[in-house]
Design an enzyme around this catalytic site. Structure first.
Site, PDB file in Angstrom:
ATOM      1  N   ALA A   1     -81.109  53.403  -4.937  1.00  0.00           N
ATOM      2  CA  ALA A   1     -81.783  52.096  -5.040  1.00  0.00           C
ATOM      3  C   ALA A   1     -81.031  51.204  -6.025  1.00  0.00           C
ATOM      4  O   ALA A   1     -80.629  51.667  -7.106  1.00  0.00           O
ATOM      5  CB  ALA A   1     -83.220  52.288  -5.518  1.00  0.00           C
TER       6      ALA A   1
ATOM      7  N   LYS B   1     -82.380  55.722 -23.514  1.00  0.00           N
ATOM      8  CA  LYS B   1     -82.844  56.107 -24.860  1.00  0.00           C
ATOM      9  C   LYS B   1     -84.010  55.251 -25.346  1.00  0.00           C
ATOM     10  O   LYS B   1     -84.917  55.752 -26.005  1.00  0.00           O
ATOM     11  CB  LYS B   1     -81.708  56.039 -25.881  1.00  0.00           C
ATOM     12  CG  LYS B   1     -80.991  54.706 -25.959  1.00  0.00           C
ATOM     13  CD  LYS B   1     -79.599  54.839 -25.465  1.00  0.00           C
ATOM     14  CE  LYS B   1     -78.907  53.534 -25.198  1.00  0.00           C
ATOM     15  NZ  LYS B   1     -77.634  53.698 -24.566  1.00  0.00           N
TER      16      LYS B   1
ATOM     17  N   GLY C   1     -73.828  59.823 -25.448  1.00  0.00           N
ATOM     18  CA  GLY C   1     -73.040  59.846 -24.209  1.00  0.00           C
ATOM     19  C   GLY C   1     -72.616  61.231 -23.781  1.00  0.00           C
ATOM     20  O   GLY C   1     -73.432  62.072 -23.398  1.00  0.00           O
TER      21      GLY C   1
ATOM     22  N   ILE D   1     -71.482  63.778 -25.448  1.00  0.00           N
ATOM     23  CA  ILE D   1     -71.658  64.934 -26.348  1.00  0.00           C
ATOM     24  C   ILE D   1     -72.954  65.660 -25.973  1.00  0.00           C
ATOM     25  O   ILE D   1     -74.008  65.041 -25.972  1.00  0.00           O
ATOM     26  CB  ILE D   1     -71.759  64.477 -27.830  1.00  0.00           C
ATOM     27  CG1 ILE D   1     -70.556  63.626 -28.226  1.00  0.00           C
ATOM     28  CG2 ILE D   1     -71.932  65.665 -28.742  1.00  0.00           C
ATOM     29  CD1 ILE D   1     -70.673  63.015 -29.621  1.00  0.00           C
TER      30      ILE D   1
ATOM     31  N   GLU E   1     -71.915  44.153 -25.886  1.00  0.00           N
ATOM     32  CA  GLU E   1     -72.558  43.246 -24.935  1.00  0.00           C
ATOM     33  C   GLU E   1     -72.425  41.804 -25.422  1.00  0.00           C
ATOM     34  O   GLU E   1     -72.168  41.570 -26.608  1.00  0.00           O
ATOM     35  CB  GLU E   1     -74.066  43.565 -24.876  1.00  0.00           C
ATOM     36  CG  GLU E   1     -74.402  44.988 -24.499  1.00  0.00           C
ATOM     37  CD  GLU E   1     -74.231  45.245 -23.012  1.00  0.00           C
ATOM     38  OE1 GLU E   1     -74.306  44.289 -22.226  1.00  0.00           O
ATOM     39  OE2 GLU E   1     -73.980  46.404 -22.650  1.00  0.00           O
TER      40      GLU E   1
ATOM     41  N   LYS F   1     -81.820  56.571 -30.765  1.00  0.00           N
ATOM     42  CA  LYS F   1     -81.205  57.899 -30.657  1.00  0.00           C
ATOM     43  C   LYS F   1     -81.641  58.781 -31.829  1.00  0.00           C
ATOM     44  O   LYS F   1     -81.909  59.981 -31.667  1.00  0.00           O
ATOM     45  CB  LYS F   1     -79.685  57.760 -30.612  1.00  0.00           C
ATOM     46  CG  LYS F   1     -79.221  57.017 -29.350  1.00  0.00           C
ATOM     47  CD  LYS F   1     -77.782  56.571 -29.489  1.00  0.00           C
ATOM     48  CE  LYS F   1     -77.286  55.827 -28.265  1.00  0.00           C
ATOM     49  NZ  LYS F   1     -75.995  55.166 -28.492  1.00  0.00           N
TER      50      LYS F   1
ATOM     51  N   GLY G   1     -69.910  54.835 -21.926  1.00  0.00           N
ATOM     52  CA  GLY G   1     -68.950  54.609 -20.853  1.00  0.00           C
ATOM     53  C   GLY G   1     -69.342  55.395 -19.610  1.00  0.00           C
ATOM     54  O   GLY G   1     -70.104  56.366 -19.684  1.00  0.00           O
TER      55      GLY G   1
HETATM   56  N1  LIG Z   1     -73.330  52.044 -20.056  1.00  0.00           N
HETATM   57  C1  LIG Z   1     -73.243  53.072 -20.896  1.00  0.00           C
HETATM   58  O1  LIG Z   1     -72.166  53.379 -21.425  1.00  0.00           O
HETATM   59  C2  LIG Z   1     -74.468  53.897 -21.193  1.00  0.00           C
HETATM   60  C3  LIG Z   1     -74.342  55.000 -22.061  1.00  0.00           C
HETATM   61  C4  LIG Z   1     -75.465  55.806 -22.310  1.00  0.00           C
HETATM   62  C5  LIG Z   1     -76.657  55.480 -21.726  1.00  0.00           C
HETATM   63  N2  LIG Z   1     -76.752  54.369 -20.911  1.00  0.00           N
HETATM   64  C6  LIG Z   1     -78.055  54.084 -20.316  1.00  0.00           C
HETATM   65  O2  LIG Z   1     -77.934  54.234 -18.888  1.00  0.00           O
HETATM   66  C7  LIG Z   1     -78.827  53.335 -18.233  1.00  0.00           C
HETATM   67  C8  LIG Z   1     -78.033  52.501 -17.221  1.00  0.00           C
HETATM   68  O3  LIG Z   1     -77.050  51.749 -17.922  1.00  0.00           O
HETATM   69  P1  LIG Z   1     -75.870  50.995 -17.143  1.00  0.00           P
HETATM   70  O4  LIG Z   1     -74.913  50.593 -18.197  1.00  0.00           O
HETATM   71  O5  LIG Z   1     -75.402  51.805 -15.994  1.00  0.00           O
HETATM   72  O6  LIG Z   1     -76.649  49.712 -16.604  1.00  0.00           O
HETATM   73  P2  LIG Z   1     -76.165  48.666 -15.499  1.00  0.00           P
HETATM   74  O7  LIG Z   1     -74.705  48.742 -15.296  1.00  0.00           O
HETATM   75  O8  LIG Z   1     -76.803  47.358 -15.830  1.00  0.00           O
HETATM   76  O9  LIG Z   1     -76.850  49.200 -14.139  1.00  0.00           O
HETATM   77  C9  LIG Z   1     -78.231  49.048 -13.883  1.00  0.00           C
HETATM   78  C10 LIG Z   1     -78.471  49.379 -12.423  1.00  0.00           C
HETATM   79  O10 LIG Z   1     -79.873  49.283 -12.167  1.00  0.00           O
HETATM   80  C11 LIG Z   1     -80.064  48.552 -10.959  1.00  0.00           C
HETATM   81  N3  LIG Z   1     -81.394  47.944 -10.988  1.00  0.00           N
HETATM   82  C12 LIG Z   1     -81.900  47.041 -11.864  1.00  0.00           C
HETATM   83  N4  LIG Z   1     -83.183  46.745 -11.545  1.00  0.00           N
HETATM   84  C13 LIG Z   1     -83.468  47.485 -10.439  1.00  0.00           C
HETATM   85  C14 LIG Z   1     -84.624  47.606  -9.634  1.00  0.00           C
HETATM   86  N5  LIG Z   1     -85.755  46.920  -9.887  1.00  0.00           N
HETATM   87  N6  LIG Z   1     -84.589  48.442  -8.571  1.00  0.00           N
HETATM   88  C15 LIG Z   1     -83.469  49.157  -8.298  1.00  0.00           C
HETATM   89  N7  LIG Z   1     -82.337  49.085  -9.027  1.00  0.00           N
HETATM   90  C16 LIG Z   1     -82.348  48.245 -10.090  1.00  0.00           C
HETATM   91  C17 LIG Z   1     -78.946  47.544 -10.913  1.00  0.00           C
HETATM   92  O11 LIG Z   1     -78.762  47.087  -9.589  1.00  0.00           O
HETATM   93  P3  LIG Z   1     -77.547  46.078  -9.208  1.00  0.00           P
HETATM   94  O12 LIG Z   1     -76.297  46.936  -9.316  1.00  0.00           O
HETATM   95  O13 LIG Z   1     -77.815  45.681  -7.810  1.00  0.00           O
HETATM   96  O14 LIG Z   1     -77.598  44.978 -10.207  1.00  0.00           O
HETATM   97  C18 LIG Z   1     -77.781  48.413 -11.452  1.00  0.00           C
HETATM   98  O15 LIG Z   1     -77.230  49.143 -10.375  1.00  0.00           O
HETATM   99  C19 LIG Z   1     -79.500  52.535 -19.356  1.00  0.00           C
HETATM  100  O16 LIG Z   1     -80.731  53.126 -19.676  1.00  0.00           O
HETATM  101  C20 LIG Z   1     -78.537  52.670 -20.531  1.00  0.00           C
HETATM  102  O17 LIG Z   1     -79.188  52.563 -21.787  1.00  0.00           O
HETATM  103  C21 LIG Z   1     -75.694  53.597 -20.632  1.00  0.00           C
END
Ligand SMILES: NC(=O)c1ccc[n+]([C@@H]2O[C@H](COP(=O)([O-])OP(=O)(O)OC[C@H]3O[C@@H](n4cnc5c(N)ncnc54)[C@H](OP(=O)(O)O)[C@@H]3O)[C@@H](O)[C@H]2O)c1
Length: 452
Positions: free
Chosen positions: A44, A106, A135, A137, A191, A206, A315
């Site tokens: 999704a 988190k 991440g 670890i 960001e 965390k 990442g």
């Molecule tokens: N990025 C990192 O390095 C990292 C590291 C550790 C933990 N995290 C955690 O991992 C999670 C995801 O992070 P991310 O960086 O991958 O985020 P992201 O790149 O913004 O991806 C979010 C995804 O969720 C989808 N989405 C948003 N609303 C939705 C809905 N209502 N229904 C279905 N899909 C929906 C988006 O769809 P679209 O693609 O169509 O926009 C996108 O595919 C977060 O909780 C973050 O804290 C991230």
């Protein structure tokens, strides 16, 4: 023939995309190790028109997450959306439909973990969250399984790669905070709105999770005393370096080991300090040498002693690696019909509490801008002395601005409430200009030897 475990993925951005690619690369290896084949059956997302360039059939994408969370043919749901509103609903729905859930979220785990774990238990399923802290670890697994026979005596974490990159560049390249942040944004480490990272909240989420797991009572985000690195002055980084210290945004989780032993002789591991603030570390300590976007967690257990976990904290690939580990655990639990064999979180010190910041004791670094005239130091020393605060050393760096000079004081162990009171009084002296700068110091002194 390996058993097939059908996975529904909700969210396919940075981490979700990394997961799909990693499964395509190592899915067969995992199947041979697990005796279970992990297969992403549906995904999704919010926007179907995005070009994702992933090795899966376009037909498995949908915008209807509910149809995945409630689909009887899906065994496991992976939530990689982020945020705490819809994501909470997504996870609760999947749990209530008898599916174990894996998440990297988190903020959600820290804020609503108690509710989510209860719901998982009620439904005989599990909630896995390895990717929510540090991440790549495997720190959740280390605490939950590897160190299960230890009481955690202290835990320190460098848990935010963005902050660690900024602090490393400020120290090594002499950049000021704004320039280092702009570079972090240009390189994709920070960001556009960096508040969650630089103001310490991401680290606090965390820290809350690690504290809850270590001490068995749930620590909410609002209980974590949090200060970030925004606006940190390059001057302090340089002065501290000259005294042999390095700045890190440090999560600290440690029980008050000085608390009196109770009548039955038990040593209370509570209250527990759970804090996040910029901290000065002796530069020869291993954590002071964790640089750039890397994360590290230092855990001291009463049986094992000191242990260290180091690796990439964020990442696509690093986080996907942690999600794969949860997928493997969940697939094995399904294969062996043992969901809950290692419960995600088991409350065990339910009357535990977080230590009030006022009573937290540590050494401090203090920088003042003072009038360069006789008697100034005596006034400051007298205020500190009246509050039983001892000065361990003093340092007057060059840098006159007219008759004003910087003055750096290193303070022995002192309580936070006493330091706050002292700073208020010092700030009112007519020989002191601007706000005093106060930074905590973590000397990593050996723990006191406790009688059994
Ligand atoms: N990025 C990192 O390095 C990292 C590291 C550790 C933990 N995290 C955690 O991992 C999670 C995801 O992070 P991310 O960086 O991958 O985020 P992201 O790149 O913004 O991806 C979010 C995804 O969720 C989808 N989405 C948003 N609303 C939705 C809905 N209502 N229904 C279905 N899909 C929906 C988006 O769809 P679209 O693609 O169509 O926009 C996108 O595919 C977060 O909780 C973050 O804290 C991230």
């Amino acid at each position: 023939m390996a058993e097939k475990v059908s996975v529904g993925l909700i969210g396919c951005g940075v981490v979700g995309g990394g997961l799909v690619r990693a499964l395509s690369r190592n899915g067969a290896l995992m199947a041979s190790r697990l005796g279970a084949q992990i297969s992403v059956e549906r995904i999704a997302v919010r926007d179907l028109s995005k070009n994702r360039d992933l090795p899966v059939e376009p037909a498995i994408f949908t915008t209807d997450w509910m149809s995945i969370a409630t689909d009887p043919a899906i065994h496991l749901v992976v939530e990689l959306v982020g945020g705490t509103d819809t994501a909470r609903e997504m996870i609760l729905t999947a749990l209530r439909h008898g599916k174990s859930v894996i998440t990297a979220n988190k903020a959600l785990i820290c804020e609503y973990g108690e509710e989510l774990f209860e719901e998982a238990e009620k439904n005989g399923v599990n909630l896995y969250y390895e990717a929510s802290v540090a991440g790549g670890i495997p720190i959740i697994k280390a605490l939950r399984e590897g160190l299960i026979g230890n009481r955690v005596q202290r835990l320190y974490g460098i848990l935010n790669g963005t902050c660690n990159y900024i602090l490393t560049q400020m120290k090594n390249k002499g950049w000021d905070f704004d320039y280092a942040l702009a570079e972090a944004q240009r390189l994709g480490y920070a960001e556009a709105d960096p508040a969650l990272d630089v103001d310490g909240h991401d680290t606090a989420h965390k820290a809350g999770i690690l504290a809850s797991l270590s001490y068995g009572f749930w620590v909410r985000p609002d209980q974590v005393h949090t200060e970030g690195i925004r606006g940190l002055d390059i001057l302090d980084i340089q002065f501290a370096a000259r005294m042999g210290y390095t700045f890190k945004l440090l999560a600290m989780v440690k029980p008050n080991l000085a608390a009196p032993v109770s009548q039955n002789g038990a040593r209370p591991f509570s209250p527990v300090q759970v804090t996040v603030f910029p901290t000065l570390l002796p530069e020869d300590h291993v954590l002071a040498n964790v640089n750039g976007v890397f994360n590290a967690v230092f855990v001291q257990g009463d049986v094992v002693g000191e242990t260290l976990y180091y690796g990439p904290g964020a990442g696509a690939d690093a986080t996907a690696s942690a999600v794969l580990s949860d997928l493997a655990d969940a697939a094995l639990d399904i294969k062996c019909d043992s969901a809950g064999r290692v419960p995600a979180f088991t409350p065990h010190e339910e009357d535990g509490e977080v230590q009030d910041i006022d009573s937290v004791v540590c050494p401090f670094y203090l920088r003042l801008q003072v009038m360069d005239r006789p008697g100034t130091m005596a006034n400051i020393a007298s205020i500190l002395g009246d509050l039983n605060i001892g000065i361990s050393s003093m340092f007057q760096p060059e840098g006159h601005e007219g008759d004003r000079v910087p003055l750096v004081l290193m303070i022995h162990d002192a309580r936070h409430d006493a330091m706050r009171e002292a700073l208020k009084k010092i700030g009112q002296l007519d020989v002191v200009f601007g706000d005093p700068v106060m930074i905590r110091v973590e000397p990593f002194d050996p723990l006191p030897v406790l009688a059994d």
